[in-house]
Write an enzyme that holds these catalytic residues in place. Structure first.
Site, PDB file in Angstrom:
ATOM      1  N   SER A   1       0.821  -1.203   0.000  1.00 13.20           N
ATOM      2  CA  SER A   1       0.000   0.000   0.000  1.00 13.20           C
ATOM      3  C   SER A   1       0.859   1.260   0.000  1.00 13.20           C
ATOM      4  CB  SER A   1      -0.968  -0.037   1.196  1.00 13.20           C
ATOM      5  OG  SER A   1      -2.007   0.907   1.040  1.00 13.20           O
TER       6      SER A   1
ATOM      7  N   ASP B   1     -10.119  -4.195  -4.422  1.00  8.87           N
ATOM      8  CA  ASP B   1      -9.246  -3.154  -3.891  1.00  8.87           C
ATOM      9  C   ASP B   1      -9.537  -1.844  -4.604  1.00  8.87           C
ATOM     10  OD1 ASP B   1      -7.226  -1.654  -2.777  1.00  8.87           O
ATOM     11  OD2 ASP B   1      -5.579  -2.808  -3.639  1.00  8.87           O
TER      12      ASP B   1
ATOM     13  N   HIS C   1      -7.744  -5.499  -0.227  1.00  7.35           N
ATOM     14  CA  HIS C   1      -6.643  -4.629   0.165  1.00  7.35           C
ATOM     15  C   HIS C   1      -6.289  -4.883   1.630  1.00  7.35           C
ATOM     16  CE1 HIS C   1      -4.185  -0.951  -0.316  1.00  7.35           C
ATOM     17  NE2 HIS C   1      -4.334  -0.870   0.998  1.00  7.35           N
TER      18      HIS C   1
END
Length: 321
Positions: free
Chosen positions: A165, A260, A290
Site C-alpha cells: 500500500s 481493492d 486490500h
C-alpha cells in the site's frame, strides 16, 4: 483500466471474497469496529496495530537488531534488521502500509520474518515518519535514506525494495529516485497493492465490491493527512504514476488483490512500466482484499501470496547479472 482478459494481465474470472476474508470482516463488524476515517488519529493507529497483532510473532531469526537511521533532514527513524541465518543471500528493504499515517515496524514484524525465512534474505523494516505530524515528503525522504543506509551497513548484497500500500508507493518512489540520483542498485521492486496516483475517482474507488477494510473514504482521509495541499499530490514522489520517465527502473513484481480501491492505479502503473521496457510480473490474488498481505496469521491468502513473492525474489537473485 486495462481489460482483465488482456494478454498482459491474463484472464481473471471475478469471484467473491474468499471464505476466510469474509469471516474475518464479519467478526470485525460484530465487534463494532468503526470505519477508519471516522476515528481519531490515535484511535486509528491503535486499531491498525491491534489488527496486525493478530498475525502472531512469525518464525525465529538468527539475529534481530533494532537500529536508528538518520534521514536526509537529520531526523532519526527506527528500523529493525531481521537476519534469518548466518549467511543471508540478499537484503529486502520493507516499507509498511498504513496510508503514510498509521502503521509501524511492529505491525509488519511477522510478515518480515516470514519473508526473511522463505528467501534467506535479511529484511530491514523501515519506520518512516508518519503524517500528519510529518507530511509529504518526509516519508519518501526517510525511505530513500533507509535504502542508502542499507547499502552501507550491509554492503555487497543484492537489494530488493518491497512494501504494501503506502509502502508500495514508497518502494516505487525510491526505485525511481535511486535511478535519477545514482544511488544504490536495486535488483527488484515488489509493489504490493501500491498507491500510485492521487486520482480518487477511478472506477475501482467507486466499485461497491471494493469498499471493504479500505474504502474510498479512508483513502481521502489518508491523502488529506499525507499531502494536505491537493496541488502537491501530482508530484511523482507522491504519485509515481505521474512520473514522465519510467525507463531504466528495476524489474517489478506486483501483487494486486481482486477487491481493492487501488487496483486500477496498480494496473496502470504496471502497464506504464511495461511500456517503458521494465520487466513486470503481475500476481493477482483472487478473492482477496486490500491490506491482506501482512495478515499472515489471519488469512490463508496472505501466506499464499507471500510464497509467490518469495519465489519471485528467489528467481531475481539467481538470475545472471
Amino acid at each position: 483500466m486495462p481489460a482483465k482478459d488482456s494478454p498482459f494481465f491474463g484472464e481473471v474470472t471475478p469471484m467473491a471474497l474468499d471464505e476466510a476474508t469474509a469471516q474475518f470482516l464479519k467478526q470485525l463488524g460484530e465487534a463494532g469496529s468503526s470505519p477508519l476515517h471516522e476515528l481519531t488519529l490515535t484511535a486509528a493507529r491503535t486499531m491498525y496495530a491491534q489488527l496486525h497483532s493478530l498475525s502472531g510473532q512469525g518464525p525465529p531469526m538468527a539475529r534481530i537488531a533494532d537500529v536508528t537511521i538518520e534521514s536526509e533532514d537529520g531526523a532519526s527513524i527506527p528500523a529493525r534488521v531481521l537476519t534469518p541465518t548466518t549467511t543471508p543471500r540478499g537484503v529486502i528493504v520493507y516499507y509498511h502500509g498504513g496510508g503514510w499515517t498509521v502503521g509501524s515496524i511492529d505491525d509488519v514484524d511477522a510478515v518480515g520474518r516470514h519473508l526473511a525465512e522463505r528467501t534467506n534474505c535479511t529484511v530491514v523494516l523501515v519506520g518512516y515518519r508518519l503524517a500528519p505530524e510529518h507530511p509529504f515528503p518526509a516519508a519518501s525522504r526517510d525511505a530513500y535514506a533507509a535504502l542508502c543506509w542499507v547499502a552501507v551497513a550491509l554492503p555487497g548484497q543484492p537489494i530488493v525494495v518491497a512494501g504494501d500500500s503506502a509502502g508500495g508507493n514508497l518502494s516505487a518512489v525510491v526505485a525511481r529516485r535511486t535511478r535519477d540520483d545514482g544511488g544504490p542498485v536495486i535488483d527488484l521492486q515488489v509493489l504490493i497493492y501500491p498507491a500510485t496516483d492521487c486520482d480518487l475517482d477511478r472506477a475501482s474507488y467507486h466499485d461497491p465490491a471494493n469498499q471493504l477494510l479500505l474504502d474510498r473514504h479512508a483513502m481521502v482521509w489518508f491523502w488529506d493527512h499525507y499531502v494536505p495541499d491537493p496541488a502537491r499530490r501530482a508530484d511523482p514522489d507522491a504519485s509515481p504514476l505521474l512520473a514522465v520517465d519510467l525507463s531504466g527502473l528495476p524489474p517489478a513484481v506486483f501483487v494486486l488483490p481482486e477487491h481493492d480501491v487501488l487496483s486500477e492505479e496498480g494496473e496502470a502503473y504496471a502497464e506504464r512500466l511495461r511500456q517503458a521496457g521494465v520487466p513486470v510480473q503481475l500476481q493477482r490474488a483472487a478473492g482477496q482484499m486490500h491490506a491482506f498481505f501482512p495478515l499472515v496469521g489471519v488469512l490463508p491468502g496472505s501466506l499464499a501470496a507471500l510464497t509467490r513473492v518469495a519465489e519471485s525474489i528467489d528467481a531475481a537473485l539467481t538470475r545472471p547479472k
